[in-house]
Write a protein that holds these residues in place. Structure first.
Motif, PDB file in Angstrom:
ATOM      1  N   GLY A 248       5.369  20.467  17.776  1.00 29.94           N
ATOM      2  CA  GLY A 248       5.616  21.863  17.442  1.00 29.94           C
ATOM      3  C   GLY A 248       6.565  22.034  16.277  1.00 29.94           C
ATOM      4  O   GLY A 248       7.201  23.085  16.142  1.00 29.94           O
ATOM      5  N   ALA A 249       6.664  21.007  15.403  1.00 23.44           N
ATOM      6  CA  ALA A 249       7.595  21.048  14.271  1.00 23.44           C
ATOM      7  C   ALA A 249       6.862  21.026  12.937  1.00 23.44           C
ATOM      8  O   ALA A 249       7.441  20.670  11.915  1.00 23.44           O
ATOM      9  N   PHE A 250       5.612  21.417  12.941  1.00 19.68           N
ATOM     10  CA  PHE A 250       4.798  21.386  11.725  1.00 19.68           C
ATOM     11  C   PHE A 250       4.987  22.692  10.949  1.00 19.68           C
ATOM     12  O   PHE A 250       4.793  23.778  11.479  1.00 19.68           O
ATOM     13  N   HIS A 251       5.363  22.582   9.679  1.00 18.36           N
ATOM     14  CA  HIS A 251       5.479  23.736   8.787  1.00 18.36           C
ATOM     15  C   HIS A 251       4.622  23.455   7.558  1.00 18.36           C
ATOM     16  O   HIS A 251       4.987  22.612   6.735  1.00 18.36           O
ATOM     17  N   PRO A 252       3.479  24.119   7.421  1.00 21.26           N
ATOM     18  CA  PRO A 252       2.511  23.741   6.381  1.00 21.26           C
ATOM     19  C   PRO A 252       3.068  23.740   4.969  1.00 21.26           C
ATOM     20  O   PRO A 252       2.747  22.863   4.170  1.00 21.26           O
ATOM     21  N   GLU A 253       3.942  24.700   4.640  1.00 19.81           N
ATOM     22  CA  GLU A 253       4.463  24.745   3.281  1.00 19.81           C
ATOM     23  C   GLU A 253       5.474  23.640   3.013  1.00 19.81           C
ATOM     24  O   GLU A 253       5.750  23.309   1.844  1.00 19.81           O
ATOM     25  N   TRP A 254       6.042  23.047   4.064  1.00 17.81           N
ATOM     26  CA  TRP A 254       7.005  21.962   3.925  1.00 17.81           C
ATOM     27  C   TRP A 254       6.408  20.637   4.398  1.00 17.81           C
ATOM     28  O   TRP A 254       7.121  19.746   4.849  1.00 17.81           O
ATOM     29  N   GLY A 255       5.100  20.516   4.286  1.00 12.32           N
ATOM     30  CA  GLY A 255       4.407  19.301   4.669  1.00 12.32           C
ATOM     31  C   GLY A 255       3.816  18.585   3.473  1.00 12.32           C
ATOM     32  O   GLY A 255       4.386  18.555   2.382  1.00 12.32           O
ATOM     33  N   MET A 256       2.642  18.031   3.660  1.00  9.62           N
ATOM     34  CA  MET A 256       1.967  17.235   2.628  1.00  9.62           C
ATOM     35  C   MET A 256       0.972  18.088   1.843  1.00  9.62           C
ATOM     36  O   MET A 256       0.310  18.961   2.397  1.00  9.62           O
ATOM     37  N   TYR A 257       0.862  17.769   0.552  1.00 11.84           N
ATOM     38  CA  TYR A 257      -0.112  18.399  -0.327  1.00 11.84           C
ATOM     39  C   TYR A 257      -0.992  17.305  -0.937  1.00 11.84           C
ATOM     40  O   TYR A 257      -0.479  16.315  -1.472  1.00 11.84           O
ATOM     41  N   VAL A 258      -2.299  17.477  -0.855  1.00 11.85           N
ATOM     42  CA  VAL A 258      -3.205  16.564  -1.542  1.00 11.85           C
ATOM     43  C   VAL A 258      -3.339  17.029  -2.993  1.00 11.85           C
ATOM     44  O   VAL A 258      -3.510  18.226  -3.258  1.00 11.85           O
ATOM     45  N   LEU A 259      -3.253  16.084  -3.925  1.00 17.70           N
ATOM     46  CA  LEU A 259      -3.323  16.395  -5.346  1.00 17.70           C
ATOM     47  C   LEU A 259      -4.763  16.235  -5.807  1.00 17.70           C
ATOM     48  O   LEU A 259      -5.319  15.128  -5.791  1.00 17.70           O
ATOM     49  N   VAL A 260      -5.381  17.354  -6.193  1.00 18.37           N
ATOM     50  CA  VAL A 260      -6.797  17.358  -6.546  1.00 18.37           C
ATOM     51  C   VAL A 260      -6.957  17.666  -8.030  1.00 18.37           C
ATOM     52  O   VAL A 260      -6.443  18.672  -8.521  1.00 18.37           O
ATOM     53  N   ARG A 261      -7.662  16.823  -8.726  1.00 20.57           N
ATOM     54  CA  ARG A 261      -7.938  17.015 -10.143  1.00 20.57           C
ATOM     55  C   ARG A 261      -9.000  18.099 -10.294  1.00 20.57           C
ATOM     56  O   ARG A 261     -10.098  17.979  -9.762  1.00 20.57           O
ATOM     57  N   ARG A 262      -8.684  19.147 -11.039  1.00 22.68           N
ATOM     58  CA  ARG A 262      -9.588  20.287 -11.096  1.00 22.68           C
ATOM     59  C   ARG A 262     -10.850  20.023 -11.910  1.00 22.68           C
ATOM     60  O   ARG A 262     -11.887  20.646 -11.659  1.00 22.68           O
ATOM     61  N   ASP A 263     -10.793  19.121 -12.876  1.00 24.79           N
ATOM     62  CA  ASP A 263     -11.976  18.943 -13.716  1.00 24.79           C
ATOM     63  C   ASP A 263     -13.135  18.265 -13.002  1.00 24.79           C
ATOM     64  O   ASP A 263     -14.293  18.412 -13.401  1.00 24.79           O
ATOM     65  N   ASP A 264     -12.840  17.534 -11.900  1.00 24.28           N
ATOM     66  CA  ASP A 264     -13.927  16.903 -11.150  1.00 24.28           C
ATOM     67  C   ASP A 264     -13.773  17.032  -9.636  1.00 24.28           C
ATOM     68  O   ASP A 264     -14.557  16.458  -8.884  1.00 24.28           O
ATOM     69  N   ASP A 265     -12.773  17.768  -9.166  1.00 23.73           N
ATOM     70  CA  ASP A 265     -12.527  18.014  -7.740  1.00 23.73           C
ATOM     71  C   ASP A 265     -12.354  16.718  -6.955  1.00 23.73           C
ATOM     72  O   ASP A 265     -12.784  16.602  -5.815  1.00 23.73           O
ATOM     73  N   ARG A 266     -11.692  15.738  -7.563  1.00 19.40           N
ATOM     74  CA  ARG A 266     -11.422  14.471  -6.871  1.00 19.40           C
ATOM     75  C   ARG A 266      -9.931  14.345  -6.606  1.00 19.40           C
ATOM     76  O   ARG A 266      -9.098  14.701  -7.441  1.00 19.40           O
ATOM     77  N   ALA A 267      -9.591  13.824  -5.429  1.00 19.57           N
ATOM     78  CA  ALA A 267      -8.195  13.674  -5.036  1.00 19.57           C
ATOM     79  C   ALA A 267      -7.602  12.427  -5.683  1.00 19.57           C
ATOM     80  O   ALA A 267      -8.220  11.360  -5.673  1.00 19.57           O
TER      81      ALA A 267
END
Length: 355
Positions: A248-267
């Motif tokens: 119960g300690a999950f805070h989405p804005e203070w968690g992990m972000y996947v970095l996605v390249r916009r030109d090909d939508d690949r992480a």
């Protein structure tokens, strides 16, 4: 890539139509739906409006506000006809989810003013499950949807809700419709779609508990990764997030972000915080790029974006990054992002960026 959510929408709607089909011969107009102020018929109309509204947001790629339209039942529509409308609007939402590209986001008012196709699917399923429950309660009709559907909703748009004895009981409690032992009754609630930030070349997509669980179990998390798979550090970080969710300690804005390249939508990697800011306004950040994406400045670009966002939040004064002393490339990343070395201890260098 398969559009997760369309099948769940279809299953939830089919379950709703089957359950309420048993009481189409009763008066829906004169009976209040559960704890709501609406009648059962008004609740059914609201449900259909939600489904077609979410489909419209995705199909129209809405960026500001809802598309200005509404629906109504034709005069003389009986309860069986009402269920036909729900089935139809549900089919339209499922079709919109299937045909919307993964990277597309459309307007939703809270909390981050956007949602992706999976988020809209989860919101649609939530509306179906909860309002079917409301109508069934008004009709004194037993109703319990498949546990997998309730879990689908919880792990995507209720990330801060600690899992309970069963997904359905937990969802009812989280929306003010039931009780759970040891937990205070819920009187106000809102679901939460994942946060998204943008840098020059990347989209930083906040990870939901569902995505974290998949990544931690060697899945792709719904992404196409440069090199074919997420890096080990990303999987370890995802495992930590799963534990936070379970506690119960999950805070989405203070968690992990996947970095996605916009030109090909690949992480290309992942970046995130070790937890919420502490009492001194300090928050620690870490990152991990797949090998094939290194050397292009992605980590520096993302670090500037995410740490800059953090320092704009109330009470945050310092972003901290701890780097191994032998990891010279990572030291260059934090330095280029504006961090300053403040200490060295036990083979680790501590860097800070202050607001």
């Amino acid at each position: 890539m398969r559009a997760v959510g369309a099948e769940q929408v279809e299953e939830a709607v089919a379950d709703c139509v089957a359950a309420l089909g048993a009481v189409t011969d009763r008066d829906w107009e004169g009976v209040t739906a559960g704890r709501l102020e609406w009648s059962c018929r008004e609740t059914a109309l609201h449900l259909a409006e939600d489904l077609i509204g979410y489909a419209g947001q995705l199909a129209g790629r809405a960026t500001e506000g809802y598309a200005p339209f509404e629906i109504a039942f034709e005069e003389g529509t009986d309860n069986a006809g009402v269920l036909r409308v729900i089935a139809t609007t549900g089919a339209l939402l499922a079709a919109a989810v299937r045909t919307t590209p993964r990277a597309v986001r459309a307007f939703h008012p809270y909390p981050f003013r956007q949602a992706n196709r999976e988020g809209f699917a989860a919101m649609g399923v939530a509306e179906v499950l909860l309002h079917t429950h409301d109508i069934a309660e008004g009709m004194r009709l037993p109703y319990e949807p498949p546990a997998e559907l309730a879990s689908f909703v919880l792990t995507r748009i209720f990330p801060r809700v600690r899992p309970g004895p069963t997904p359905w009981r937990t969802l009812l409690w989280a929306t003010g419709r039931g009780e759970l032992p040891g937990r205070e009754p819920v009187t106000e609630w809102r679901w939460t779609n994942n946060p998204v930030l943008r840098s020059e070349r990347l989209t930083l997509e906040g990870v939901s508990p569902a995505t974290a669980a998949d990544l931690s179990l060697a899945g792709d998390g719904g992404y196409e990764w440069v090199g074919g798979a997420a890096a080990e550090g990303t999987r370890e970080g995802a495992g930590i997030m799963v534990k936070q969710y379970e506690e119960g300690a999950f805070h989405p804005e203070w968690g992990m972000y996947v970095l996605v390249r916009r030109d090909d939508d690949r992480a290309v990697g992942a970046m995130g915080f070790h937890g919420v800011p502490d009492g001194d306004g300090r928050v620690e950040i870490g990152y991990d790029l797949v090998e094939g994406a290194r050397g292009h400045g992605y980590a520096t670009e993302a670090l500037r974006t995410l740490s800059g966002w953090a320092l704009e939040q109330d009470g945050v004064r310092t972003v901290v990054a701890v780097v191994e002393q032998e990891n010279v490339p990572s030291q260059k990343v934090v330095t280029r992002a504006g961090f300053t070395e403040v200490s060295a201890d036990g083979g680790q260098l501590t860097y800070e960026l202050r607001g």
